[in-house]
Design a protein around this motif. Structure first.
Motif, PDB file in Angstrom:
ATOM      1  N   HIS A  79      24.260 -72.223  30.923  1.00  0.00           N
ATOM      2  CA  HIS A  79      24.105 -71.115  31.970  1.00  0.00           C
ATOM      3  C   HIS A  79      22.585 -70.804  32.185  1.00  0.00           C
ATOM      4  O   HIS A  79      22.277 -70.058  32.934  1.00  0.00           O
ATOM      5  N   LEU A 112      31.213 -62.702  29.594  1.00  0.00           N
ATOM      6  CA  LEU A 112      30.453 -62.519  30.795  1.00  0.00           C
ATOM      7  C   LEU A 112      28.926 -61.971  30.355  1.00  0.00           C
ATOM      8  O   LEU A 112      28.705 -61.226  29.278  1.00  0.00           O
ATOM      9  N   CYS A 150      28.774 -64.427  39.597  1.00  0.00           N
ATOM     10  CA  CYS A 150      29.919 -64.181  39.844  1.00  0.00           C
ATOM     11  C   CYS A 150      30.177 -62.832  40.741  1.00  0.00           C
ATOM     12  O   CYS A 150      30.957 -62.856  41.647  1.00  0.00           O
ATOM     13  N   CYS A 151      29.361 -61.982  40.291  1.00  0.00           N
ATOM     14  CA  CYS A 151      29.436 -60.647  41.099  1.00  0.00           C
ATOM     15  C   CYS A 151      27.911 -60.087  40.714  1.00  0.00           C
ATOM     16  O   CYS A 151      27.201 -60.370  39.850  1.00  0.00           O
ATOM     17  N   GLU A 162      26.076 -60.753  37.039  1.00  0.00           N
ATOM     18  CA  GLU A 162      27.036 -61.137  36.181  1.00  0.00           C
ATOM     19  C   GLU A 162      27.262 -62.761  36.280  1.00  0.00           C
ATOM     20  O   GLU A 162      27.568 -63.066  37.482  1.00  0.00           O
ATOM     21  N   LEU A 163      27.341 -63.639  35.156  1.00  0.00           N
ATOM     22  CA  LEU A 163      27.658 -64.978  35.003  1.00  0.00           C
ATOM     23  C   LEU A 163      28.901 -65.158  34.159  1.00  0.00           C
ATOM     24  O   LEU A 163      28.668 -64.485  33.091  1.00  0.00           O
ATOM     25  N   VAL A 164      29.851 -65.787  34.561  1.00  0.00           N
ATOM     26  CA  VAL A 164      30.909 -65.831  33.828  1.00  0.00           C
ATOM     27  C   VAL A 164      30.533 -67.209  32.801  1.00  0.00           C
ATOM     28  O   VAL A 164      30.174 -68.269  33.393  1.00  0.00           O
ATOM     29  N   ARG A 168      37.233 -67.882  32.136  1.00  0.00           N
ATOM     30  CA  ARG A 168      37.373 -66.564  33.085  1.00  0.00           C
ATOM     31  C   ARG A 168      37.220 -66.997  34.561  1.00  0.00           C
ATOM     32  O   ARG A 168      36.274 -67.715  34.686  1.00  0.00           O
ATOM     33  N   CYS A 170      36.241 -66.709  38.187  1.00  0.00           N
ATOM     34  CA  CYS A 170      35.205 -66.202  38.865  1.00  0.00           C
ATOM     35  C   CYS A 170      35.902 -65.463  40.309  1.00  0.00           C
ATOM     36  O   CYS A 170      36.486 -66.292  40.976  1.00  0.00           O
ATOM     37  N   GLN A 171      35.573 -64.143  40.452  1.00  0.00           N
ATOM     38  CA  GLN A 171      36.296 -63.714  41.905  1.00  0.00           C
ATOM     39  C   GLN A 171      34.898 -63.282  42.659  1.00  0.00           C
ATOM     40  O   GLN A 171      34.406 -62.173  42.399  1.00  0.00           O
ATOM     41  N   HIS A 172      34.678 -64.136  43.617  1.00  0.00           N
ATOM     42  CA  HIS A 172      33.646 -64.100  44.338  1.00  0.00           C
ATOM     43  C   HIS A 172      33.860 -62.852  45.467  1.00  0.00           C
ATOM     44  O   HIS A 172      34.972 -63.031  46.148  1.00  0.00           O
TER      45      HIS A 172
END
Length: 173
Positions: A79, A112, A150-151, A162-164, A168, A170-172
């Motif tokens: 990451h 996260l 991610c968000c 935040e980076l997953v 989990r 990822c909900q964009h």
């Protein structure tokens, strides 16, 4: 004098060229010291860290270096690329507004990774005029946030993302 505090001397390549003296900045010393602390085991086990950087151009490479070292210590090497791009862009943006210092904070918990960048300006981070949508729909913010994080969001004078790091989803937004 400890090697870390000694000036770096570059010797000239061409005949007659004088050696140049290049001193490390405070931000560079901070990054070097943090890297040494992680390598020796004095730091890196905690899953949260925060640095206070001087609002100088050296803050960007120092923030990127410290982020990469911590992610490596936390086992998140895959990451580092995205975090490096985001941290560099957001610290550079914060430098345009900061008067003296910029705070960079990282947390890693429950798959996260969260990063926060806060500058010391006396006003809020994004005024209403900066919230107007642009042709590309990025709402006045760095377009890397929408593509890589991610968000993300803004809370007062803090810009965060935040980076997953695990399985989990990822909900964009």
């Amino acid at each position: 004098m400890p090697a870390m505090l000694q000036p770096h001397i570059e010797h000239g390549n061409a005949a007659g060229q004088q050696p140049t003296l290049r001193l490390l900045s405070w931000n560079g010393l901070l990054a070097m010291g943090d890297g040494l602390a992680v390598r020796t085991g004095w730091a890196g086990q905690d899953r949260s860290v925060s640095w206070l950087l001087w609002a100088r151009p050296s803050a960007v490479p120092s923030a990127r270096r410290m982020t990469a070292v911590r992610l490596s210590a936390w086992g998140l090497c895959e990451h580092t690329g995205n975090a490096d791009l985001l941290v560099g862009a957001l610290v550079a943006d914060a430098l345009r507004h900061a008067t003296a210092r910029v705070r960079l904070s990282l947390w890693f918990e429950d798959d996260l990774l969260r990063c926060e960048i806060e500058d010391d300006r006396p006003t809020l981070a994004f005024t209403a005029s900066r919230h107007k949508a642009t042709d590309h729909g990025d709402h006045g913010h760095n377009p890397l946030l929408a593509r890589l994080a991610c968000c993300w969001g803004v809370a007062g004078k803090v810009v965060w993302f935040e980076l997953v790091t695990g399985d989990r989803a990822c909900q964009h937004a």
